[in-house]
Design an enzyme around this catalytic site. Structure first.
Site, mmCIF file in Angstrom:
data_model
loop_
_atom_site.group_PDB
_atom_site.id
_atom_site.type_symbol
_atom_site.label_atom_id
_atom_site.label_comp_id
_atom_site.label_asym_id
_atom_site.label_seq_id
_atom_site.Cartn_x
_atom_site.Cartn_y
_atom_site.Cartn_z
ATOM 1 N N ASP A 1 0.838 -1.203 0.000
ATOM 2 C CA ASP A 1 0.000 0.000 0.000
ATOM 3 C C ASP A 1 0.876 1.258 0.000
ATOM 4 O O ASP A 1 0.359 2.380 -0.048
ATOM 5 C CB ASP A 1 -1.019 -0.013 1.147
ATOM 6 C CG ASP A 1 -0.380 -0.067 2.511
ATOM 7 O OD1 ASP A 1 0.863 -0.102 2.603
ATOM 8 O OD2 ASP A 1 -1.134 -0.072 3.522
ATOM 9 N N ASP B 1 -0.827 -6.292 -0.134
ATOM 10 C CA ASP B 1 -1.206 -5.648 1.128
ATOM 11 C C ASP B 1 -2.720 -5.561 1.287
ATOM 12 O O ASP B 1 -3.436 -5.265 0.321
ATOM 13 C CB ASP B 1 -0.654 -4.218 1.162
ATOM 14 C CG ASP B 1 0.523 -4.077 2.103
ATOM 15 O OD1 ASP B 1 0.693 -4.929 2.998
ATOM 16 O OD2 ASP B 1 1.286 -3.108 1.936
ATOM 17 N N LYS C 1 -0.705 -9.571 2.891
ATOM 18 C CA LYS C 1 0.032 -9.072 4.057
ATOM 19 C C LYS C 1 -0.887 -8.159 4.833
ATOM 20 O O LYS C 1 -1.625 -7.365 4.226
ATOM 21 C CB LYS C 1 1.288 -8.318 3.615
ATOM 22 C CG LYS C 1 2.014 -7.632 4.772
ATOM 23 C CD LYS C 1 3.411 -7.178 4.400
ATOM 24 C CE LYS C 1 3.512 -5.860 3.678
ATOM 25 N NZ LYS C 1 2.972 -4.706 4.431
ATOM 26 N N GLU D 1 -1.134 -5.581 8.480
ATOM 27 C CA GLU D 1 -0.423 -4.952 9.587
ATOM 28 C C GLU D 1 -1.008 -5.436 10.908
ATOM 29 O O GLU D 1 -2.229 -5.368 11.115
ATOM 30 C CB GLU D 1 -0.530 -3.430 9.480
ATOM 31 C CG GLU D 1 0.241 -2.879 8.284
ATOM 32 C CD GLU D 1 0.325 -1.357 8.255
ATOM 33 O OE1 GLU D 1 -0.073 -0.705 9.244
ATOM 34 O OE2 GLU D 1 0.795 -0.829 7.233
ATOM 35 N N GLU E 1 9.312 -4.087 10.449
ATOM 36 C CA GLU E 1 9.665 -2.744 9.942
ATOM 37 C C GLU E 1 10.170 -1.849 11.062
ATOM 38 O O GLU E 1 9.497 -1.683 12.099
ATOM 39 C CB GLU E 1 8.446 -2.091 9.251
ATOM 40 C CG GLU E 1 8.774 -0.679 8.752
ATOM 41 C CD GLU E 1 7.798 -0.109 7.746
ATOM 42 O OE1 GLU E 1 6.819 -0.790 7.402
ATOM 43 O OE2 GLU E 1 8.029 1.031 7.305
HETATM 44 O O1 KIV Z 1 3.573 -1.101 1.591
HETATM 45 C C1 KIV Z 1 4.774 -1.424 1.532
HETATM 46 O O2 KIV Z 1 5.451 -1.242 0.530
HETATM 47 C C2 KIV Z 1 5.366 -2.038 2.717
HETATM 48 C C3 KIV Z 1 6.841 -1.834 2.934
HETATM 49 C C4 KIV Z 1 7.180 -1.947 4.356
HETATM 50 C C5 KIV Z 1 7.693 -2.720 2.139
HETATM 51 O O3 KIV Z 1 4.694 -2.640 3.484
#
Ligand code: KIV
Length: 269
Positions: free
Chosen positions: A52, A91, A121, A123, A186
């Site tokens: 994202d 993401d 992915k 968070e 991160e």
């Molecule tokens: O959105 C993104 O590019 C990420 C970075 C930490 C690689 O999550």
């Protein structure tokens, strides 16, 4: 010892973890469109992340928060079409995996079905364990994102290194126990990332998390010098394509204005 990378072998989710067991470092970069994704795949990266971060480097916004589910699907679909070897991870944008477990499954399901990617992915660590477990049970592989979580920028009041070692370890352990196949770390101290990496069986992918992680990820615009703005300390810029583009375009414009382009070679009789 570092094993040779087989550039013909398709990287699957189980293969990602197997690389950690064999002591092979993992290499991931972001891409948001067909042409860049094809170049990265040809270069032999293990994974392409449709991050994202596209909100910032492609859309020019100041955070990742405005990126929508439809937008990430639009970009991911182009990336998947270009990639034949690397694992494609997409993401889950802001609030697409936080409202309820059911909505999270629906949203992640859309990402997998409409783009053809292999994994999502999201968070979060301990507080997202229920969602991670439900997604994995539904057949959706999850990479968890622990440490600095850019979608929480307004809660944090900026992008800051995360130093609470106990919380970071708790998050990483919880994500692994919930079934995540990998964890992105991160902006955390290298010593904490090393501890997490040696504790977990699943691979860690670091960005600003030191060299002991099982792999590394960077935003492609930062690596290639295409961003043109502030570069965080953890970035190494491997090329200055931004300058190459402005120089080439400047020469083109000068040639057009002076009548040197097109010449006979670029014209039909
Ligand atoms: O959105 C993104 O590019 C990420 C970075 C930490 C690689 O999550």
């Amino acid at each position: 010892m570092q094993a040779m990378t087989d550039l013909t072998k398709r990287i699957t989710v189980p293969e990602f973890a197997a690389k950690k067991r064999r002591g092979e470092k993992l290499c991931m970069l972001t891409a948001y469109d067909y042409s860049m994704a094809a170049l990265l795949d040809r270069s032999g990266v293990d994974a392409v992340l449709v991050g994202d971060s596209l909100g910032m480097v492609v859309q020019g916004k100041s955070t990742t928060v405005p990126v929508t589910l439809d937008q990430i699907i639009y970009h991911a679909e182009m990336v998947v079409r270009a990639v034949s070897r690397a694992l494609v991870v997409v993401d889950m944008p802001f609030l697409t995996c936080n409202v309820s477990v059911e909505r999270s499954i629906e949203n992640a399901g859309r990402i997998l079905q409409e783009t053809g990617c292999q994994a999502v992915k999201l968070e979060g660590g301990a507080e997202q364990a229920q969602v991670i477990s439900a997604l994995v049970s539904a057949g959706i592989p999850v990479m968890a994102h622990v440490g600095l979580r850019p979608q929480y920028v307004h809660v944090m009041g900026g992008y800051r290194v995360q130093r609470d070692a106990e919380q970071l370890l708790r998050d990483a352990n919880a994500a692994e126990a919930a079934g995540a196949f990998s964890i992105l770390l991160e902006c955390i101290p290298a010593t904490v990332a090393a501890k997490i990496t040696s504790t977990l069986a699943i691979p860690t992918i670091g960005i600003g998390a030191g060299k002991e992680c099982d792999g590394q990820v960077l935003v492609i615009h930062d690596l290639l010098g295409l961003g043109g703005g502030y570069l965080p300390r953890f970035v190494r810029q491997y090329a200055d394509l931004g300058s190459a583009v402005t120089e080439a375009v400047g020469r083109f414009a000068a040639d057009v204005r002076t009548g040197r382009f097109p010449g006979p070679a670029e014209s039909y009789d």
